[in-house]
Motif scaffolding. Structure first.
Motif, mmCIF file in Angstrom:
data_model
loop_
_atom_site.group_PDB
_atom_site.id
_atom_site.type_symbol
_atom_site.label_atom_id
_atom_site.label_comp_id
_atom_site.label_asym_id
_atom_site.label_seq_id
_atom_site.Cartn_x
_atom_site.Cartn_y
_atom_site.Cartn_z
ATOM 1 N N UNK B 58 0.718 -1.204 0.117
ATOM 2 C CA UNK B 58 -0.027 0.063 -0.025
ATOM 3 C C UNK B 58 1.034 1.346 -0.124
ATOM 4 N N UNK B 59 0.334 2.242 -0.721
ATOM 5 C CA UNK B 59 1.207 3.508 -0.768
ATOM 6 C C UNK B 59 0.754 4.294 0.577
ATOM 7 N N UNK B 60 1.616 4.395 1.569
ATOM 8 C CA UNK B 60 1.398 4.932 3.008
ATOM 9 C C UNK B 60 0.992 6.342 2.976
ATOM 10 N N UNK B 61 1.323 7.258 1.822
ATOM 11 C CA UNK B 61 1.048 8.570 1.785
ATOM 12 C C UNK B 61 -0.282 8.655 1.212
ATOM 13 N N UNK B 62 -1.120 7.512 0.785
ATOM 14 C CA UNK B 62 -2.562 7.690 0.537
ATOM 15 C C UNK B 62 -3.273 7.036 1.316
ATOM 16 N N UNK B 63 -3.023 6.722 2.371
ATOM 17 C CA UNK B 63 -3.783 6.380 3.247
ATOM 18 C C UNK B 63 -3.813 7.129 4.698
ATOM 19 N N UNK B 64 -4.931 7.341 5.394
ATOM 20 C CA UNK B 64 -4.761 7.900 6.681
ATOM 21 C C UNK B 64 -4.459 7.034 7.821
ATOM 22 N N UNK B 65 -3.675 7.480 8.726
ATOM 23 C CA UNK B 65 -3.454 6.533 9.764
ATOM 24 C C UNK B 65 -4.763 6.052 10.460
ATOM 25 N N UNK B 66 -5.617 7.068 10.736
ATOM 26 C CA UNK B 66 -6.931 6.452 11.182
ATOM 27 C C UNK B 66 -7.588 4.989 10.262
ATOM 28 N N UNK B 67 -7.189 5.195 8.968
ATOM 29 C CA UNK B 67 -7.793 4.037 8.441
ATOM 30 C C UNK B 67 -7.212 2.617 8.791
ATOM 31 N N UNK B 68 -5.994 3.046 9.060
ATOM 32 C CA UNK B 68 -5.021 1.741 9.674
ATOM 33 C C UNK B 68 -5.238 1.257 10.884
ATOM 34 N N UNK B 69 -6.535 1.906 11.631
ATOM 35 C CA UNK B 69 -6.643 1.528 13.031
ATOM 36 C C UNK B 69 -7.054 0.000 12.959
ATOM 37 N N UNK B 70 -6.618 -0.879 13.778
ATOM 38 C CA UNK B 70 -6.672 -2.233 13.910
ATOM 39 C C UNK B 70 -5.984 -3.132 12.774
ATOM 40 N N UNK B 71 -5.079 -2.321 11.795
ATOM 41 C CA UNK B 71 -4.509 -3.312 10.986
ATOM 42 C C UNK B 71 -3.110 -3.577 11.474
ATOM 43 N N UNK B 72 -2.616 -4.527 10.629
ATOM 44 C CA UNK B 72 -1.208 -5.081 10.966
ATOM 45 C C UNK B 72 -0.320 -4.352 9.835
ATOM 46 N N UNK B 73 0.743 -3.826 10.258
ATOM 47 C CA UNK B 73 1.634 -2.813 9.331
ATOM 48 C C UNK B 73 3.068 -3.485 9.292
ATOM 49 N N UNK B 74 3.523 -3.715 8.275
ATOM 50 C CA UNK B 74 5.015 -3.963 8.310
ATOM 51 C C UNK B 74 5.798 -2.865 7.386
ATOM 52 N N UNK B 75 6.781 -2.262 7.691
ATOM 53 C CA UNK B 75 7.847 -1.489 6.977
ATOM 54 C C UNK B 75 8.936 -2.124 6.878
ATOM 55 N N UNK B 76 9.896 -1.469 6.075
ATOM 56 C CA UNK B 76 11.173 -1.926 5.706
ATOM 57 C C UNK B 76 12.041 -2.398 6.922
ATOM 58 N N UNK B 77 11.755 -1.605 8.267
ATOM 59 C CA UNK B 77 12.465 -1.798 9.246
ATOM 60 C C UNK B 77 11.930 -3.169 10.094
ATOM 61 N N UNK B 78 10.819 -3.649 9.670
ATOM 62 C CA UNK B 78 10.461 -5.059 10.236
ATOM 63 C C UNK B 78 10.545 -6.284 9.138
ATOM 64 N N UNK B 79 11.402 -5.951 8.270
ATOM 65 C CA UNK B 79 11.315 -6.921 7.321
ATOM 66 C C UNK B 79 12.442 -8.190 7.710
ATOM 67 N N UNK B 80 13.306 -7.690 8.276
ATOM 68 C CA UNK B 80 14.478 -8.750 8.714
ATOM 69 C C UNK B 80 14.054 -9.604 9.906
ATOM 70 N N UNK B 81 14.381 -10.844 10.002
ATOM 71 C CA UNK B 81 13.983 -11.668 10.847
ATOM 72 C C UNK B 81 15.356 -11.951 11.566
ATOM 73 N N UNK B 82 15.091 -11.892 12.965
ATOM 74 C CA UNK B 82 16.112 -12.494 13.878
ATOM 75 C C UNK B 82 17.669 -11.762 13.287
ATOM 76 N N UNK B 83 17.811 -10.564 12.768
ATOM 77 C CA UNK B 83 18.931 -10.158 12.506
ATOM 78 C C UNK B 83 19.382 -10.602 11.049
#
Ligand SMILES: Cc1cc2nc3c(=O)[nH]c(=O)nc-3n(C[C@H](O)[C@H](O)[C@H](O)COP(=O)(O)OP(=O)(O)OC[C@H]3O[C@@H](n4cnc5c(N)ncnc54)[C@H](O)[C@@H]3O)c2cc1C
Ligand code: FES
Ligand code: FES
Lengths: 284, 163, 789
Positions: B58-83
């Motif tokens: 999703x393009x996060x510039x085209x979504x309101x934070x309130x629209x994501x209430x209750x959602x699960x979000x993954x960003x680049x920072x969360x992509x690597x697992x256990x280092x």
């Protein structure tokens, strides 16, 4: 890239959304996928005071067969349609068109209902809906009604939607056997919206065209049914020569748009080329 | 009027008060200091802000934070697992799929969605799958190679199991 | 033995970018930081009768609003230009003031008129809408040629006919005219090399921070050369003390030229911060970037090339109107002159050349260097002439080039090649690159395919382009004589730490080019130490002594050479210490693989031990200073001259005019290559931008000089599916005059590719007759119209 201030309410159901629209009046706008509305708000081209979010209303998000119709909920995303086996079986142009809308991120969020309600003349769904002979289902405080897609798009970003009405679904009669379809799009290179898009659904029986519907978007201020092409082809053999002759009339009565990507003359020429390509793809 | 929202970001639950008009990308960058998600345009075209919301790009510039209430979000920072780097991160490094790095987080997140839908894409499918993401540095040549690298890496163990 | 040079070492900078830990200017948040929003002119040319900020000032969160009047009253200067090109008759170049915010009138759409500073980005934006400006719209002009006509709107009263300078280079006009008279055939082209918008994916941003307690200023900015920005900021604009000013260009998301220049917003943020005693941040929106980032190209030219019967070039005559925009940007006067006219020799032996350039003000944003800067314009002109001439004379375009190429020379045994337009080429074998490209294309086979395709009604085309560029900018004395107001050397400092680890400080800046890897490869190899023991530091004027930044494909040729000079000093000093420790004479030592060895023995001392000794000088040679830290300035002896041959194959859709680029072949010679992976990446990126100019990109202005395609909804950026995979190769002709033998690879792709694509489309359209007046970008409608005749 900062919108004006507004309040946000998440609607729980269709009826809840209608009640909220009635309550807040002209200052309120429905928010579906947000992929037309939010970009406009970020540039401050649109500044509603209240957004009523309908994206999470589950009763709006489905694609199902209902008797002899395919029914698509307004909340179905472009991606839902692009990957729907049912949609594919009904008209292959449905997923084909869905796949040509924007990009994957846009398709993941944008909804078919939002696109039809927004009625961008360069949007892809309107032409396809016309070619599919779809009806648009609307619900308001006074109840429900439905409008043929052909009559729904009334002008530049204008539809038959009335105040406080919500677009709930689109229904598409299942096509007769021997029907094939195609959507062909010439993209504006920067935005990738349609400069022209042509959707064609053709039923061939016994080597002759029994029924044909062509929807054109991008050419004029609203998508329209290319009645001349239809008249010229019914009863004829689906040959290239017949198609060539038929598409000559494309847009004959249309108020053709022009912009810095395509002049009137070129746009009209493209409409013929793309109408032909859609008809050829649906018949050859 | 601030609204309280709760969402899971990179596996952690966060609750914050935000203005309705806060874009999801600004929420991530300003409120959560997750500045790996970038803003490259104001017309929803460039894809620099791409993240995953409930598993979809999703393009996060085209979504309101309130629209994501209750959602699960993954960003680049969360992509690597256990280092350990995600195969796509590894692919971009191995195949020189990045130069200035500005488009890279969005490009990688879009590629996660792409490989999710189509684990073994052709070159043409990769190119078409990236139509929502601009890169001004690489000419896309090595981005394609990077995604091919990742696809291979992801598929190899699966193929081994299958045979 | 080399361990790293020439190898595709994976980039050391990648990890932070891949994990979202890059640190770009807009990522930085300082305590107490305020946010700025700049109110800009919606008109290309308009008088400001009045500005009323009273309503806005009372809005939530607003701290202060400044207008052009406040700037004018503070007595500071405007933004300077760094280059002076005078009129032919000796008159001084017109250099009208370029204030940080305008007070009297706006001269382009996007000219800043006020700045709102608030506690949040949102509040600043909201307040901006409440500022009332009484505008009086004036007639405006965007086209450089029209701007010089009598009666055209005047951008600056002090520049009649909007002329900034006029300039000429090469052989006298009469000589060229005479040679033209003897020509058997003259090919003439009139065209626009259209204005393109750089569009680095990171928009510009700046944070100004003034600390009252220390009197120190810090500017965080998206810059390709922080030191130059500091110099201009301190010495020319604000008059603040340079030694108390720190300019930091952290990770920068691409530049392509557009982030070389010193922009008004940088000075403005410092100025605001000094007044408000709090840090102030401005981040450009993309729409704002379209309007305010310096654009590139925008030449209107007439070019004529004369040939004899056999196809030998006799003469070249060029007249160009170069659009400079409304004000002079940092390198603006230099780009269409010294970076353009000087390249008109190309790879050909053309005996007579004359080029005449008029620099023109218009009501558009500044025009300055964009990847290639002047050299793509020169190449476009030459290479379109070559392909058109080949068509007109019914010759093969590849043959015509090979016939006219300068013969091979290495710059060592054979001298450099003196051109008619001031430059002396360093070394080259131009035939080799084109021959290799022809081989890769399968030229003969392609011509057969093309003939067959034409029979089937399909429009296939092939286009060539060969180019040379002047890079490694630049010898200071030479550019000084040509009008530069700065030296263009580079600084490289190498600090060996006591443990033998090495910190390298370079004045070059990396914003995608991978300096942190390439430079480390050079250092690690020279010192014989592991790559991991080297750290490259750049972009912060507090840690790096000085520098001139990154542009003009100069980083490795000039910046790398400065580092090599320091490395030589390190090795020289190390030898003294080693000799002392090994109790041997210095001349008996050799340095290799990270240690000094007494020749013919196994007695040696490692680099790390020598470093430690230098910092713990207990047992130490007499007269040698402790420590190991050297800084060097490297001023190049000449430019470097990369070159290459590019070939495009396209198919044009007969029904719609849509062009599909099917293949792109590039053979470049960038001299020695330190990291082939990185060089390839530079070529790829340049190709995409050059192809973008040919097929997709171009700023469009209406008759009121309004930019009408200032967003990604209207300005076409090349996407992944618009491009093929590139087929690239290279030849290697080392640069004879720098220690690494490198020439520069940053701009090559962008310079060669544009004409190759356009030539290919023209070739595809051959069945419709010889076409030459088709303007870039070759949009489907333009091509379609061409086919309609
Ligand atoms: C980068 C980009 C590229 C795009 N490319 C294309 C393209 O190629 N082709 C194309 O067709 N479209 C394209 N779009 C538009 C996209 O398809 C949008 O998703 C769509 O037009 C609107 O749907 P939405 O759900 O996002 O609606 P919203 O943006 O949420 O709403 C749009 C409008 O419709 C109203 N509305 C929404 N739902 C309803 C409803 N159920 N009943 C009544 N009114 C409603 C809203 O109030 C609003 O006025 C693109 C968008 C972007 C950002
Ligand atoms: S920031 Fe460009 S698409 Fe979101
Ligand atoms: S790596 Fe710089 S924009 Fe893609």
């Amino acid at each position: 890239m900062v919108t004006n201030k507004f309040d946000y309410i998440r609607a729980e159901s269709v009826d809840d959304a209608i009640t909220l629209m009635v309550k807040h009046g002209m200052d309120a706008k429905l928010l579906a996928g947000g992929h037309s509305l939010i970009p406009a708000m970020k540039l401050r081209l649109n500044a509603p005071g209240i957004l009523i979010d309908i994206r999470k209303i589950q009763e709006l998000r489905y694609i199902k067969k209902d008797g002899n119709k395919l029914v698509i909920g307004a909340g179905a995303t472009h991606h839902d349609v692009a990957t729907s086996e049912l949609a594919h079986q009904t008209y292959s142009m449905l997923p084909e068109a869905a796949d040509l809308i924007g990009d994957q991120q846009v398709r993941n969020m944008g909804t078919i209902g939002g696109s039809l309600a927004h009625a961008d003349p360069a949007a892809d769904w309107p032409g396809v809906m016309i070619a599919a002979g779809a009806s648009v289902h609307l619900k308001g405080p006074d109840g429900e009604r439905s409008v043929p897609a052909e009559d729904f798009f009334t002008g530049f970003y204008m539809t038959d939607l009335q105040e406080n009405e919500l677009l709930t679904a689109i229904s598409i009669p299942l096509p007769p056997e021997g029907t094939r379809s195609s959507y062909q799009k010439f993209m504006q290179p920067a935005s990738r919206f349609a400069i022209v898009g042509a959707a064609a659904a053709v039923t061939v029986k016994g080597g002759k065209i029994e029924r044909v519907k062509v929807g054109i978007n991008g050419l004029a201020d609203a998508a329209f049914a290319a009645g001349n092409i239809e008249k010229a082809l019914v009863g004829k053999e689906p040959t290239e020569a017949n198609i060539d002759a038929a598409v000559e009339s494309t847009g004959a009565d249309a108020m053709v748009m022009a912009d810095h990507f395509a002049s009137e003359e070129y746009r009209l020429h493209l409409a013929k080329v793309y109408a032909k390509r859609a008809l050829m793809a649906a018949t050859q | 009027m601030p609204t309280k929202i709760t969402m899971t970001v990179n596996g952690q639950s966060v609750t914050k008060d935000v203005d309705a008009r806060t874009l999801l990308v600004h929420f991530l960058r300003d409120n959560l200091q997750l500045t790996g998600t970038h803003v490259g345009c104001d017309t929803s075209n460039c894809g620099a802000c791409t993240i995953l919301v409930d598993g979809h790009a999703v393009k996060s510039c085209t979504m309101l934070a309130v629209q994501a209430d209750g959602s699960e979000v993954t960003t680049i920072e969360g992509l690597s697992q256990n280092g350990e780097m995600h195969p796509l991160q590894e692919g971009f490094r191995e195949e020189h799929g990045l130069q200035c790095g500005f488009c890279t987080p969005g490009m990688i997140m879009a590629a996660v969605d792409l490989l999710d839908r189509n684990p073994d894409p052709s070159e043409q499918e990769i190119r078409e799958g990236l139509e929502g993401n601009f890169c001004r540095c690489t000419g896309y040549h090595n981005i394609v190679r990077s995604i091919q690298y990742a696809a291979k890496k992801i598929n190899e163990p699966k193929k081994a199991v299958a045979s | 033995m080399t361990n790293y040079i020439g190898k595709a070492v994976k980039r050391v900078e990648d990890k932070r970018f891949l994990t979202g830990k890059g640190r770009y200017t807009d990522d930085i948040v300082l305590p107490g930081m305020l946010y700025a929003y700049i109110v800009r002119s919606p008109y290309a040319h308009a008088k400001i009768n009045n500005i009323d900020t009273s309503r806005a000032e009372n809005m939530d969160g607003v701290v202060k609003i400044y207008t052009g009047k406040d700037i004018a009253e503070s007595g500071i200067n405007g933004i300077p230009t760094g280059w002076q090109v005078n009129f032919k008759n000796g008159d001084t170049m017109k250099e009208p003031p370029h204030p940080l915010l305008v007070a009297d009138k706006a001269r382009y759409m996007g000219d800043g008129v006020a700045v709102v500073i608030a506690e949040s980005r949102e509040e600043a934006r909201d307040a901006a809408d409440e500022i009332d400006i009484d505008w009086e719209e004036l007639p405006a002009v965007a086209n450089a040629k029209k701007a010089t006509e009598d009666g055209a709107p005047l951008v600056h009263d002090e520049a009649p006919n909007n002329k900034c300078f006029d300039w000429e280079l090469g052989n006298p006009k009469e000589e060229v005219d005479k040679a033209m008279k003897q020509a058997h055939h003259i090919t003439t082209l009139e065209f626009t090399n259209q204005r393109v918008i750089p569009n680095a994916m990171e928009t510009r941003a700046a944070i100004g921070q003034y600390e009252e307690a220390t009197g120190k200023y810090t500017l965080y900015t998206t810059s390709q050369n922080p030191h130059l920005t500091r110099l201009l900021l301190c010495a020319f604009v604000l008059g603040i003390p340079e030694h108390r000013v720190r300019v930091v260009a952290p990770d920068v998301g691409g530049g392509f030229g557009s982030k070389i220049f010193h922009y008004a917003e940088e000075a403005l943020m410092i100025w605001c911060s000094e007044r408000l005693k709090r840090p102030v941040k401005w981040t450009s929106d993309r729409s704002e970037a379209f309007m305010t980032d310096a654009h590139g190209r925008d030449h209107i030219s007439k070019a004529e090339m004369g040939f004899d019967k056999e196809g030998n070039v006799l003469a070249l005559r060029v007249k160009t109107h170069a659009n400079l925009g409304a004000y002079l940007s940092t390198f603006a006067p230099c780009v269409p002159t010294w970076l353009h006219g000087t390249l008109l020799q190309g790879l050909y032996v053309t005996p007579k050349i004359n080029v005449d350039v008029t620099g023109v003000f218009t009501n558009t944003v500044m025009v300055d260097a964009y990847r290639g800067a002047g050299r793509p314009e020169a190449t476009y002109l030459l290479e379109r002439l070559m392909d058109t001439a080949a068509l007109e004379m019914d010759m093969d375009p590849a043959e015509l080039r090979l016939k006219n190429f300068i013969p091979p020379f290495d710059g060592v045994e054979q001298p450099g090649y003196q051109t008619q337009v001031a430059l002396q080429y360093d070394s080259g074998n131009y035939h080799a690159v084109l021959k290799r490209a022809l081989e890769m294309v399968g030229y003969e086979k392609f011509r057969k395919e093309q003939a067959q395709a034409r029979k089937e009604g399909k429009l296939l085309g092939i286009g060539f382009s060969t180019y040379i560029e002047a890079c490694g900018i630049a010898p200071s004395a030479v550019v000084g004589a040509l009008g530069a107001r700065a030296g263009l050397y580079e600084v490289g400092q190498v600090r060996v730490q006591p443990t033998g680890k090495v910190s390298v400080f370079t004045g070059a800046h990396s914003h995608g080019q991978g300096h942190e890897t390439t430079f480390a490869q050079v250092v690690a190899d020279r010192l014989g130490i592991p790559l991991d023991d080297v750290e490259i530091i750049h972009g912060d004027s507090d840690s790096v002594a000085f520098g001139m930044g990154t542009y003009g494909s100069r980083s490795l040729a000039v910046g790398g050479s400065a580092i090599v000079k320091s490395l030589d000093k390190i090795i020289e000093k190390g030898a003294k210490i080693a000799a002392h420790k090994l109790e041997a004479a210095e001349e008996d030592l050799e340095f290799a693989e990270g240690k000094w060895t007494v020749k013919g023995t196994d007695k040696s001392i490692a680099f790390g031990d020598v470093a430690l000794t230098a910092y713990v000088p207990h047992d130490y040679p007499e007269g040698v200073e402790p420590g190991m830290d050297f800084s060097s300035f490297y001023d190049p002896a000449n430019f470097t001259y990369p070159y290459g041959a590019h070939v495009a194959i396209v198919e044009v859709d007969k029904d719609t005019g849509y062009t599909k680029l099917k293949r792109f072949i590039a053979v470049d010679d960038v001299g020695n290559v330190i990291n082939p992976m990185i060089v390839d990446g530079q070529i790829h990126g340049g190709l995409a931008q050059g192809i973008g100019q040919a097929l997709f990109e171009g700023a469009m202005y209406d008759e009121d000089a309004q930019l009408i395609n200032g967003s990604y909804m209207d300005y076409t950026m090349p996407r992944a599916d618009d491009l093929p995979s590139f087929e690239i190769d290279r030849t290697v002709t080392p640069c004879p005059h720098n220690p690494l033998g490198v020439k520069g690879a940053g701009e090559a792709g962008c310079i060669g590719s544009t004409p190759a694509v356009v030539n290919a489309v023209m070739d595809a359209l051959r069945p419709f007759g010889i076409k030459k007046d088709l303007e870039m970008p070759l949009t489907p409608e333009r091509v379609w119209r061409h086919m309609q005749g």
